[in-house]
Structures are given as structure tokens and as C-alpha cells.
Design a protein around this motif. Structure first.
Motif, PDB file in Angstrom:
ATOM      1  N   VAL A  90      18.053  24.601  19.404  1.00 54.03           N
ATOM      2  CA  VAL A  90      19.279  23.782  19.452  1.00 54.03           C
ATOM      3  C   VAL A  90      20.513  24.655  19.482  1.00 54.03           C
ATOM      4  O   VAL A  90      21.563  24.251  19.929  1.00 54.03           O
ATOM      5  CB  VAL A  90      19.335  22.813  18.260  1.00 54.03           C
ATOM      6  CG1 VAL A  90      18.268  21.754  18.396  1.00 54.03           C
ATOM      7  CG2 VAL A  90      19.204  23.567  16.949  1.00 54.03           C
ATOM      8  N   ARG A  91      20.343  25.905  19.027  1.00 54.83           N
ATOM      9  CA  ARG A  91      21.531  26.772  19.016  1.00 54.83           C
ATOM     10  C   ARG A  91      21.939  27.171  20.428  1.00 54.83           C
ATOM     11  O   ARG A  91      23.025  27.660  20.645  1.00 54.83           O
ATOM     12  CB  ARG A  91      21.248  28.030  18.193  1.00 54.83           C
ATOM     13  CG  ARG A  91      21.242  27.764  16.714  1.00 54.83           C
ATOM     14  CD  ARG A  91      20.825  29.005  15.979  1.00 54.83           C
ATOM     15  NE  ARG A  91      19.437  29.365  16.286  1.00 54.83           N
ATOM     16  CZ  ARG A  91      18.833  30.434  15.797  1.00 54.83           C
ATOM     17  NH1 ARG A  91      19.497  31.266  15.032  1.00 54.83           N
ATOM     18  NH2 ARG A  91      17.573  30.685  16.091  1.00 54.83           N
ATOM     19  N   SER A  92      21.026  27.010  21.361  1.00 50.52           N
ATOM     20  CA  SER A  92      21.386  27.419  22.712  1.00 50.52           C
ATOM     21  C   SER A  92      21.973  26.272  23.534  1.00 50.52           C
ATOM     22  O   SER A  92      22.183  26.401  24.733  1.00 50.52           O
ATOM     23  CB  SER A  92      20.148  28.004  23.406  1.00 50.52           C
ATOM     24  OG  SER A  92      19.140  27.043  23.470  1.00 50.52           O
ATOM     25  N   ILE A  93      22.226  25.120  22.888  1.00 55.85           N
ATOM     26  CA  ILE A  93      22.841  24.006  23.626  1.00 55.85           C
ATOM     27  C   ILE A  93      24.292  24.361  23.964  1.00 55.85           C
ATOM     28  O   ILE A  93      25.051  24.835  23.112  1.00 55.85           O
ATOM     29  CB  ILE A  93      22.801  22.715  22.783  1.00 55.85           C
ATOM     30  CG1 ILE A  93      21.337  22.284  22.576  1.00 55.85           C
ATOM     31  CG2 ILE A  93      23.593  21.593  23.444  1.00 55.85           C
ATOM     32  CD1 ILE A  93      21.181  21.125  21.628  1.00 55.85           C
ATOM     33  N   ASP A  94      24.634  24.153  25.201  1.00 58.69           N
ATOM     34  CA  ASP A  94      26.023  24.388  25.638  1.00 58.69           C
ATOM     35  C   ASP A  94      26.751  23.057  25.556  1.00 58.69           C
ATOM     36  O   ASP A  94      26.575  22.170  26.397  1.00 58.69           O
ATOM     37  CB  ASP A  94      26.018  24.924  27.072  1.00 58.69           C
ATOM     38  CG  ASP A  94      27.411  25.340  27.523  1.00 58.69           C
ATOM     39  OD1 ASP A  94      28.384  24.769  26.999  1.00 58.69           O
ATOM     40  OD2 ASP A  94      27.516  26.220  28.392  1.00 58.69           O
ATOM     41  N   TRP A  95      27.549  22.927  24.517  1.00 57.81           N
ATOM     42  CA  TRP A  95      28.145  21.596  24.234  1.00 57.81           C
ATOM     43  C   TRP A  95      29.151  21.204  25.292  1.00 57.81           C
ATOM     44  O   TRP A  95      29.255  20.044  25.654  1.00 57.81           O
ATOM     45  CB  TRP A  95      28.790  21.604  22.850  1.00 57.81           C
ATOM     46  CG  TRP A  95      27.712  21.726  21.772  1.00 57.81           C
ATOM     47  CD1 TRP A  95      27.477  22.783  21.003  1.00 57.81           C
ATOM     48  CD2 TRP A  95      26.753  20.734  21.443  1.00 57.81           C
ATOM     49  NE1 TRP A  95      26.418  22.555  20.172  1.00 57.81           N
ATOM     50  CE2 TRP A  95      25.933  21.284  20.435  1.00 57.81           C
ATOM     51  CE3 TRP A  95      26.480  19.441  21.908  1.00 57.81           C
ATOM     52  CZ2 TRP A  95      24.887  20.582  19.862  1.00 57.81           C
ATOM     53  CZ3 TRP A  95      25.429  18.757  21.321  1.00 57.81           C
ATOM     54  CH2 TRP A  95      24.620  19.325  20.312  1.00 57.81           C
ATOM     55  N   ARG A  96      29.827  22.183  25.812  1.00 57.42           N
ATOM     56  CA  ARG A  96      30.854  21.845  26.806  1.00 57.42           C
ATOM     57  C   ARG A  96      30.204  21.292  28.069  1.00 57.42           C
ATOM     58  O   ARG A  96      30.593  20.253  28.596  1.00 57.42           O
ATOM     59  CB  ARG A  96      31.672  23.094  27.140  1.00 57.42           C
ATOM     60  CG  ARG A  96      33.069  22.772  27.557  1.00 57.42           C
ATOM     61  CD  ARG A  96      33.838  24.035  27.746  1.00 57.42           C
ATOM     62  NE  ARG A  96      34.144  24.670  26.464  1.00 57.42           N
ATOM     63  CZ  ARG A  96      34.816  25.801  26.357  1.00 57.42           C
ATOM     64  NH1 ARG A  96      35.235  26.420  27.425  1.00 57.42           N
ATOM     65  NH2 ARG A  96      35.086  26.299  25.179  1.00 57.42           N
ATOM     66  N   ALA A  97      29.161  21.908  28.487  1.00 56.45           N
ATOM     67  CA  ALA A  97      28.455  21.453  29.688  1.00 56.45           C
ATOM     68  C   ALA A  97      27.783  20.114  29.417  1.00 56.45           C
ATOM     69  O   ALA A  97      27.735  19.222  30.294  1.00 56.45           O
ATOM     70  CB  ALA A  97      27.425  22.479  30.108  1.00 56.45           C
ATOM     71  N   THR A  98      27.304  19.942  28.176  1.00 58.45           N
ATOM     72  CA  THR A  98      26.664  18.680  27.818  1.00 58.45           C
ATOM     73  C   THR A  98      27.664  17.541  27.927  1.00 58.45           C
ATOM     74  O   THR A  98      27.359  16.454  28.456  1.00 58.45           O
ATOM     75  CB  THR A  98      26.100  18.776  26.398  1.00 58.45           C
ATOM     76  OG1 THR A  98      25.202  19.883  26.336  1.00 58.45           O
ATOM     77  CG2 THR A  98      25.353  17.519  26.019  1.00 58.45           C
ATOM     78  N   ALA A  99      28.870  17.834  27.459  1.00 57.82           N
ATOM     79  CA  ALA A  99      29.896  16.801  27.517  1.00 57.82           C
ATOM     80  C   ALA A  99      30.200  16.450  28.972  1.00 57.82           C
ATOM     81  O   ALA A  99      30.389  15.282  29.318  1.00 57.82           O
ATOM     82  CB  ALA A  99      31.150  17.298  26.812  1.00 57.82           C
ATOM     83  N   ARG A 100      30.256  17.465  29.819  1.00 61.56           N
ATOM     84  CA  ARG A 100      30.546  17.214  31.231  1.00 61.56           C
ATOM     85  C   ARG A 100      29.436  16.437  31.887  1.00 61.56           C
ATOM     86  O   ARG A 100      29.661  15.491  32.625  1.00 61.56           O
ATOM     87  CB  ARG A 100      30.709  18.549  31.951  1.00 61.56           C
ATOM     88  CG  ARG A 100      32.124  19.061  31.990  1.00 61.56           C
ATOM     89  CD  ARG A 100      32.290  20.024  33.168  1.00 61.56           C
ATOM     90  NE  ARG A 100      31.310  21.101  33.185  1.00 61.56           N
ATOM     91  CZ  ARG A 100      31.444  22.241  32.496  1.00 61.56           C
ATOM     92  NH1 ARG A 100      32.490  22.430  31.732  1.00 61.56           N
ATOM     93  NH2 ARG A 100      30.533  23.162  32.575  1.00 61.56           N
ATOM     94  N   ARG A 101      28.215  16.792  31.605  1.00 62.58           N
ATOM     95  CA  ARG A 101      27.081  16.237  32.324  1.00 62.58           C
ATOM     96  C   ARG A 101      26.544  14.973  31.674  1.00 62.58           C
ATOM     97  O   ARG A 101      25.722  14.273  32.261  1.00 62.58           O
ATOM     98  CB  ARG A 101      25.933  17.268  32.365  1.00 62.58           C
ATOM     99  CG  ARG A 101      26.275  18.519  33.170  1.00 62.58           C
ATOM    100  CD  ARG A 101      25.894  18.360  34.603  1.00 62.58           C
ATOM    101  NE  ARG A 101      24.514  17.931  34.786  1.00 62.58           N
ATOM    102  CZ  ARG A 101      23.474  18.768  34.787  1.00 62.58           C
ATOM    103  NH1 ARG A 101      23.650  20.051  34.596  1.00 62.58           N
ATOM    104  NH2 ARG A 101      22.260  18.297  34.975  1.00 62.58           N
ATOM    105  N   GLN A 102      26.964  14.690  30.441  1.00 59.45           N
ATOM    106  CA  GLN A 102      26.449  13.584  29.656  1.00 59.45           C
ATOM    107  C   GLN A 102      24.937  13.655  29.495  1.00 59.45           C
ATOM    108  O   GLN A 102      24.241  12.672  29.399  1.00 59.45           O
ATOM    109  CB  GLN A 102      26.844  12.241  30.285  1.00 59.45           C
ATOM    110  CG  GLN A 102      28.329  12.054  30.247  1.00 59.45           C
ATOM    111  CD  GLN A 102      28.777  10.831  30.972  1.00 59.45           C
ATOM    112  OE1 GLN A 102      28.039  10.262  31.779  1.00 59.45           O
ATOM    113  NE2 GLN A 102      29.980  10.380  30.706  1.00 59.45           N
ATOM    114  N   GLN A 103      24.452  14.813  29.525  1.00 54.92           N
ATOM    115  CA  GLN A 103      23.048  15.104  29.242  1.00 54.92           C
ATOM    116  C   GLN A 103      23.015  16.424  28.480  1.00 54.92           C
ATOM    117  O   GLN A 103      23.881  17.264  28.699  1.00 54.92           O
ATOM    118  CB  GLN A 103      22.264  15.270  30.551  1.00 54.92           C
ATOM    119  CG  GLN A 103      21.174  14.262  30.694  1.00 54.92           C
ATOM    120  CD  GLN A 103      20.500  14.363  32.051  1.00 54.92           C
ATOM    121  OE1 GLN A 103      21.005  15.013  32.950  1.00 54.92           O
ATOM    122  NE2 GLN A 103      19.380  13.705  32.182  1.00 54.92           N
ATOM    123  N   VAL A 104      22.014  16.550  27.636  1.00 53.42           N
ATOM    124  CA  VAL A 104      22.006  17.779  26.832  1.00 53.42           C
ATOM    125  C   VAL A 104      21.589  18.955  27.727  1.00 53.42           C
ATOM    126  O   VAL A 104      20.571  18.901  28.390  1.00 53.42           O
ATOM    127  CB  VAL A 104      21.041  17.656  25.644  1.00 53.42           C
ATOM    128  CG1 VAL A 104      21.102  18.916  24.793  1.00 53.42           C
ATOM    129  CG2 VAL A 104      21.399  16.440  24.815  1.00 53.42           C
TER     130      VAL A 104
END
Lengths: 430, 428
Positions: A201-215
Motif C-alpha cells: 500500500v505504500r507504493s500507491i500513488d495517491w495523486r494518480a489515483t485521484a486523477r484516474r479514480q482507480q487505485v
């Protein structure tokens, strides 16, 4: 000129007339008869001067495999040449049968093949082929060495090749192709991809997740295009033998495995072989050409009975490296030689580079250190433990200077060195 | 004799051994060359001493008298020492010779030559005897000697020995009277009867055979004595005239050359054919031919098929060479202190690593922790690791075993896997 076994036999036949008619006349007469026959045979034998030998070019082969060395004998003379031809290879070329039956009619040529199984690494040479041309009576022969130079290059066997697949698999794990990745100092961003179960979970890119609406997770890969410089010590300490092979051969094996691994990992691998001067170097070769270039450079190397001049070696290393690199010194961990030679100058390397020292250990030392029983064995054990303590002391000093020290027996040094490389790679310390 | 020979002579021993004494068996510090020289000297001296001893003992035990039939020095019954001594007492020198050349040298007109048992003498030797100027006494000669030296007599069989009367007209013999006779018998040769040859002591059967013949040959008296007992010690003291006969036969001149033929005296070179003369001619040439065959076979086998090929050999250095050298130095110097200190230091280093003690901890700390971990007594461990160094082989071996036992105990109790006991560091 040479005689055959028939000459003494003919002389032996002279016993019969001598028994029947003893006397100096018979004796001298028979001797003259033998002499006459020998001279006539010599005159009638085909001249070996009229022969020429052409050798077909030989490539190189790994130590332990065999080669076929062929040559063609051409008869330019007016007479048929019968007899023997010997392909005069050096003994270590391992020619099973050097002698061939020779029968070349006038104006024709014949091809001969000698099977070679070399017993030593390096260049195995042949200078001439010897022809013995026997006369029609089979009594005497004319003999001549015909120039026929040839060379067979015997490459290091690279027996540690078998460790390569498992290390490459470990490399791929590091390489971002596997799912689990940990970001490290020396890693660089590879790509973004969808999260799957099990990803950290530490490797989740939150900014990209927010953009893509997918984790979305980031993947990393180790750095590429780093430099690795392997320094092969060819001084006297490398000449020492462990079992039947010099330390230098084990060091070459380790160097080849490391070079194969590092070149697959995308790093640039160079080689430097030196003692008091640079003996061989391989620079700027990448891809599939690297290993052949390395073995070709290593093949003619032999350890010299000189003390290594580490000032020269370190100078040569610094001259070749501009960016930070992994420098692997393949040199035996001999306390006296290293304390006087390497230790004073090793700081110049560790200041700019990651330095490792890989040494071929002798398993006999440990064996002898554990020997007990009588005073003889205990004194031997004390001497062995003394040398172990010396090695420990110099190891400690090298570690303090920032050098990673590997000391392993010949067969386990190559994988140990490869693992060390992989660990550095994973930690991003290159 | 062999016992004496095995024991080196004490005088030679001391002279052969160098001054530094009885440690010639090779003390460790001595160079091997000198050691060998000492040994050679010692053995050479011992051999020389044994020879001298054997010679001395031989010289001391050799009797002044000899043995042998009719030897002038032999005191045995068949010797002739008695008659020789009587002659010498009368001022007649008796000289014993062994070869005919000596006979030719020593004999003169003033000396009687006694030839004892001339058997199997060659013609040249008989010629030498015949050439002597003085009177000749032949004792029991064989046929060739008789023919050459006394042609007036012929051999005529043998008879039993007994005492007999001379029964002849020779004054010197009749004066002796009855004497020991018999033995070999002789008869006068045809044509010799007219000469001055005289036959005495006739055999009982017929008067033409007798055991003593006196004749003249080459202008000197030649006596053929068939009964050697006349000269022997055993019969010289007989009650009859044997002694008188002997003295009358031998004592006519101022000296006696007593020739006892040596069987080993070579006759002449031409008589003994050499081996090469005995083998057939063909064999000699065949041998020459076989020698030629041997030479040709050498030429055949000796010719190499091309010159040797050089092989550049690599340096061969064993990696443990320095370490083995150090071990030998330890052994030679009996470096118990150094060896035990090394063993202890290395073991403490391993124990410290195993017990997670920092490398700079004092040995006492490590020992205490090891005692705690292993359950061994601290005093015992302290003695093992910190006690005085051993001073002999047994002590060193015991210390090494104790160290190994202590390490094994710590390894067994400590849960943490560590490096093998053989290597202080292992691969790191």
C-alpha cells in the motif's frame, strides 16, 4: 636421416654367414652390404624437402572441450613420399595421437587431423610438423621438420555459468517485472499501473489515483547504466594453487559470472588485469560481445612472480572512471601483501567508488586449523589459525576503509560475488 | 673375529668425531651437509678401527710355527721343523722358498736345494730348478720332475713304509745305517747303471727297486728320496739312523734352499689358454656382429621424430606454502607459547562472535560469558584461556583439546547458529 628397425634385423641376419664362414672378410662384407642397402634406400626415398604443410586456421575453445586441428601436406616433388608425419604440438595441447601415417603420391596432397584436448588455459602453440620419408626398402628414412606454425587459444572454462540463471531470476525480481517493489535510494521510477491485491500500500500513488479514480501504484526499477570495473590481480599471490588450479583461474571464473550478470542488468562492465603494470583491459564493450571479449583477454594471462603495485593499479582505475562505479578487486586476501600495497592507497578508491574485494580462500586452511591429535597437528593448527587471524585483521582494516570483503573457496566465490552485486543493486548503492 | 669387526676402535672413534661431541645423530639446528659429513667420517673411522683391530688380533694370534707337510717351520708330525733346526744349529742356514724363481735366485753351488713333493710343476719351472748349480734333493717327485731332474731314475711303484738297511755302497748312506724306507720306489734307468747312480734301501721283493737313488746330473749330486718320512718330525727321533741319513743328505753344503712348491704359482702364460682361444672362431665373430646389431638398434631407437617442443610451464606455488612454513618453524622452535597464544586468541575471537560480545571486549569478559553460556566452571575456562602457556608437547595437545571442548560446549548451548569452529571469521 633415421634408421628403421629393419636395419638391426638385417645386421642380425649376418650371424648366419658369419657362423658358416667366420672371418673378418665376412664381417666387413656383411657390414658393407647393410651400409649399401641403407644408402640406396636413402637415395630412393622421396625428398621431404619437396613437401609443404599448410595448417587450417584454428579458433578458440573453452578449457575442457576438444578441437580438431587439421593440416594439408602437399607433395611438389617428383617422387611419392611414404612414412610418418608428426604434428608437433606442445604437450599441454593434449594431442592424443600426433603421428599420422603419410603416403602422398607426387603432385598430390593429403589432409591430416589431430585431435586436441588442451589441459591448460592460454595459447597452445605448434611450430612445425616433422616428416620422416622412408625409402622403398623400408630401411632408412629422410627426416625434416617443416615449418607449420599454428595457435589454439584456450579460454577460461567459466564453470560458474551454471549459477547464472538463478541470479538472473533474482535480477528480474528486482527489475520491476515482479509485482512487489520497494522504493529505495538507488531505484528509479518505472511506470504506473493498477493496484492488484498484494501490492504494497505504500507504493500507491495517491495523486494518480485521484486523477484516474482507480487505485494506481508506482513501480520502480533499479538504476541502469551504472559502471562496474573488475580488477584482476595477476601478481604472485594469484599464482598460488588451490587444489590443481591457480587462484587466478578461480578469480577469472568469478569475474566472468559477475560480468555476465551485470551486463544483463544493463550496467557497463570493464575489466582491468594488472600487477606492476596493466596486463590486459576490456573497455566499452557491451551486449553480446562482452563475454567473448573478456575470455579472449583473460586467456593468455598467467600470474607473474612479481609483487602487485597497487599505486599503479589504483591510478589506472581512477584514470578510467569518471562517474561513481562499483570497483571489484579480485585479489587474494594475503595480509602482508595487502597491508603494504593496497591499504595505503585504497582510500583514493573508496572516496569516489563502491569498492569490493573478492578473495579466493583455501579450504585447506580451515581443515588444518581444526586439526588435533598430536603436537605436530596442533602446531599446524596454530599456524593456520595465525594466518586466519591475520586475514581477519586485514579484513577489519579494509572494512574500516570502506571496502566490502568477500572471502570464499574457489567454487563458492563466483555466486557469492554475484549475490553481493545483487544486494548492492537492490539497495541502490551502485 | 666378526664380533671384533663390529665394534669400532675407540681410538679411531675419537679422532673421527668432531669436537662437539656425541650429538652426531643430527641435532635440529645443524645443516644437513655437515651432518652427512660427520656420519661419513664416523663410519669411515669405525671401519678403519675395526680393520686395525682385526689386523692386530690376527698378528697376535698367528702362531710362530706353521702347519703343512714337510714345512721347515711346522712342528706337527708331518712337518720338518726338527731337521731344519738341527741343521741350523750346525750352522747350516735353512731358507724356505715357494716359487721356482725364488729357487733360481737363492740357490748356489754352496747350497743344497730340497724340492718337496714337486707335483704338477710346468716344464719352465722344472727347467729353473734344473739350472741350479748346487746339490739337489728331490722328495717324492712326480714323473715329469723325475724325468727332467733325475733322468737316471725311474718310478717303480710304492711299498709300505718300514725300516730298512741301506744295502748299497754309497758311504754317506751306509754310515747312517738302518733308516726309515719304503714309500715310493725307483729303479735305475737303462744306461744309468754304468753311470755313478746308486740305488739304496731296496724294496723287500727285488733288489732292483729302492726308495733312495743317488746320481749325478749336470755335474752335481741329485738325490731322489722316495720316503718323505726321513725328513718328518715324527720319525726323526726313531732309534735307527733316520736322523743321520737326513742330516747327511741335507748337510753337505753351507746352506739349504727348502723349496715347498706353492700350488698357486702359475706355470707359464703359454700353457693356460685364454678364454678367447678356447671359444670357436665363429662365436667370436658372432659376438662382434651382435655388438654391431646393438649399435644399430640404438641408432634406430635413439633417433627422435623431430626436436623437442618447449612447453612454457606455469608457476606452481601451493597456497598453503607460507602457512606450512610457519607450522614447521613453530615445530622446530618448539614455540609452545606462541602456538598456544594463537590458539587461544582465535578461539576467543570465535566465542566472542558467537556470544555477541563486541570485538574489543577483554578476554576475561569473553571467558566469563562463555562460562555462563556453557555451564562449564569459570576457573577451568580461565585456566584454559588465560592460564600459563604449556611447556611441552603433551601440554600443548591437552590445551588444544580443552579449547576445542570449550568451544563445542558453547556451541551446543548457544541457540544462535554461528560460523564453523574451524574458521575464525568464515565468509563475510
Amino acid at each position: 636421416m633415421a634408421l628403421t628397425g629393419r636395419v638391426p634385423l638385417l645386421a642380425l641376419a649376418g650371424v648366419v654367414p658369419l657362423w658358416l664362414a667366420p672371418g673378418w672378410a665376412t664381417f666387413v662384407g656383411w657390414a658393407l652390404l647393410v651400409l649399401l642397402a641403407v644408402v640406396a634406400d636413402l637415395l630412393l626415398a622421396g625428398s621431404p624437402k619437396a613437401l609443404t604443410v599448410e595448417r587450417e586456421p584454428l579458433g578458440s575453445l573453452r578449457l575442457g572441450s576438444g578441437a580438431q586441428a587439421s593440416f594439408v601436406v602437399t607433395n611438389r616433388g617428383p617422387r611419392r613420399v611414404r612414412g610418418v608425419v608428426r604434428d608437433a604440438w606442445q604437450p599441454s595441447a593434449g594431442a592424443a595421437d600426433q603421428r599420422h601415417r603419410l603416403d602422398v603420391p607426387a603432385g598430390q596432397r593429403r589432409r591430416f587431423t589431430t585431435r586436441l584436448v588442451p589441459t591448460r588455459r592460454g595459447d597452445r602453440l605448434v611450430e612445425h610438423a616433422v616428416v620422416r620419408s622412408v625409402g622403398p626398402l623400408g630401411l632408412a628414412a629422410r627426416q625434416r621438420a617443416l615449418p607449420a606454425p599454428g595457435r589454439l587459444r584456450v579460454l577460461p572454462p567459466f564453470t560458474s555459468r551454471k549459477h547464472l540463471p538463478s541470479r538472473l531470476a533474482r535480477l528480474r525480481e528486482l527489475d520491476g517485472k515482479a509485482a512487489v517493489q520497494v522504493r529505495g535510494q538507488g531505484t528509479e521510477f518505472d511506470s504506473l499501473r493498477d493496484y492488484v491485491d498484494g501490492d504494497d500500500v505504500r507504493s500507491i500513488d495517491w495523486r494518480a489515483t485521484a486523477r484516474r479514480q482507480q487505485v494506481v501504484v508506482r513501480t520502480w526499477r533499479p538504476e541502469r547504466d551504472r559502471r562496474v570495473l573488475i580488477v584482476l590481480d595477476t601478481s604472485r599471490t594469484s599464482a598460488a594453487r588451490i587444489g590443481d588450479a591457480p587462484r587466478l583461474d578461480a578469480a577469472m571464473d568469478a569475474a566472468l559470472l559477475l560480468a555476465a550478470l551485470a551486463s544483463r542488468a544493463g550496467d557497463r562492465v570493464d575489466l582491468l588485469a594488472a600487477d606492476r603494470r596493466v596486463r590486459a583491459r576490456v573497455e566499452g564493450v557491451t551486449g553480446g560481445g562482452l563475454l567473448p571479449a573478456l575470455v579472449e583477454a583473460m586467456a593468455p594471462l598467467d600470474a607473474d612472480l612479481v609483487e602487485a603495485d597497487w599505486t599503479v593499479v589504483v591510478g589506472a582505475v581512477r584514470q578510467r572512471l569518471t562517474q561513481r562505479a562499483l570497483v571489484v578487486l579480485l585479489t587474494p586476501l594475503e595480509a602482508a601483501a595487502l597491508e603494504e600495497g593496497l591499504l595505503p592507497v585504497v582510500q583514493q578508491l573508496t572516496r569516489h567508488h563502491q569498492v569490493g574485494l573478492a578473495s579466493v580462500a583455501d579450504p585447506q586452511v580451515a581443515e588444518q586449523a581444526a586439526a588435533r591429535g598430536d603436537a605436530y597437528a596442533v602446531f599446524g593448527a596454530a599456524a593456520a589459525q595465525r594466518s586466519q587471524l591475520d586475514r581477519l585483521a586485514v579484513t577489519a582494516e579494509l572494512t574500516r576503509a570502506g571496502v566490502d570483503v568477500l572471502d570464499a573457496p574457489p567454487e563458492s566465490l563466483p555466486p557469492a560475488l554475484a549475490d553481493h552485486y545483487l544486494a548492492l543493486k537492490a539497495a541502490g548503492r551502485l | 673375529m666378526t664380533v671384533v669387526a663390529g665394534r669400532p676402535g675407540p681410538a679411531d672413534l675419537t679422532s673421527a668425531t668432531p669436537a662437539d661431541g656425541p650429538a652426531a645423530g643430527g641435532s635440529p639446528g645443524r645443516p644437513p651437509g655437515r651432518d652427512r659429513r660427520t656420519r661419513v667420517l664416523l663410519w669411515g673411522g669405525a671401519a678403519a678401527g675395526a680393520l686395525v683391530l682385526v689386523g692386530l688380533v690376527g698378528a697376535l694370534t698367528t702362531p710362530r710355527t706353521t702347519s703343512g707337510d714337510l714345512e721347515p717351520t711346522s712342528a706337527s708330525p708331518d712337518g720338518a721343523r726338527a731337521v731344519a733346526q738341527i741343521l741350523q744349529r750346525q750352522g747350516i742356514a735353512v731358507e724356505t722358498v715357494r716359487t721356482t724363481t725364488q729357487v733360481a735366485e737363492r740357490s748356489s753351488a754352496l747350497r743344497t736345494t730340497v724340492v718337496v713333493h714337486p707335483v704338477l710343476r710346468g716344464p719352465e719351472q722344472l727347467d729353473r730348478v734344473a739350472a741350479t748349480p748346487g746339490p739337489l734333493v728331490l722328495v717324492d717327485p712326480d714323473l715329469p720332475a723325475l724325468e727332467r731332474l733325475a733322468p737316471f731314475a725311474e718310478a717303480a711303484g710304492v711299498t709300505d713304509a718300514r725300516a730298512a738297511e741301506p744295502a748299497c755302497s754309497q758311504p754317506s748312506v751306509t754310515a747312517a745305517g738302518s733308516a726309515r724306507a719304503g714309500g715310493s720306489l725307483y729303479r735305475l734307468a737303462d744306461g744309468a747303471r754304468q753311470a755313478s747312480a746308486v740305488l739304496c734301501y731296496p724294496a723287500p721283493g727285488g733288489s732292483d727297486r729302492g726308495s733312495l737313488v743317488l746320481g749325478t746330473e749336470n755335474g752335481r749330486t741329485v738325490v731322489v728320496l722316495g720316503q718323505a718320512d726321513v725328513l718328518r718330525n715324527s720319525h726323526l727321533a726313531d732309534a735307527d739312523g733316520t736322523a743321520a741319513l737326513a742330516l747327511r743328505l741335507l748337510g753337505t753344503r753351507a746352506g739349504v734352499v727348502w723349496y715347498v712348491p706353492d700350488p698357486a704359482e702359475l706355470s707359464t702364460s703359454q700353457e693356460a689358454p685364454t678364454l678367447s682361444e678356447l671359444v670357436p672362431r665363429g662365436v667370436r665373430f658372432v659376438v662382434w656382429q651382435l655388438a654391431l646389431v646393438a649399435v644399430l638398434a640404438m641408432l634406430w631407437r635413439g633417433r627422435r621424430l623431430g626436436r623437442l617442443v618447449t612447453e612454457p610451464l606455469p608457476v606452481v606455488v601451493r597456497s598453503t606454502e607460507t602457512q606450512e612454513g610457519r607450522a614447521r618453524l613453530y615445530r622446530r622452535a618448539k614455540a609452545y607459547g606462541r602456538a598456544s597464544a594463537t590458539l587461544r586468541t582465535a578461539a576467543l575471537r570465535r566465542l566472542a562472535r558467537r556470544l555477541d560480545v563486541p570485538a574489543d571486549a577483554s578476554p576475561a569478559t569473553v571467558v566469563a560469558l562463555a562460562a555462563q553460556a556453557s555451564g562449564l566452571g569459570q576457573t577451568a575456562l580461565t585456566a584454559t584461556f588465560l592460564g600459563p602457556a604449556p611447556t611441552d608437547d603433551r601440554g600443548l595437545v591437552r590445551l588444544a583439546d580443552e579449547i576445542a571442548a570449550a568451544e563445542a560446549a558453547v556451541t551446543a548451548t548457544s541457540s544462535r547458529p554461528g560460523p564453523a569452529p574451524g574458521s575464525p571469521g568464515g565468509a563475510r
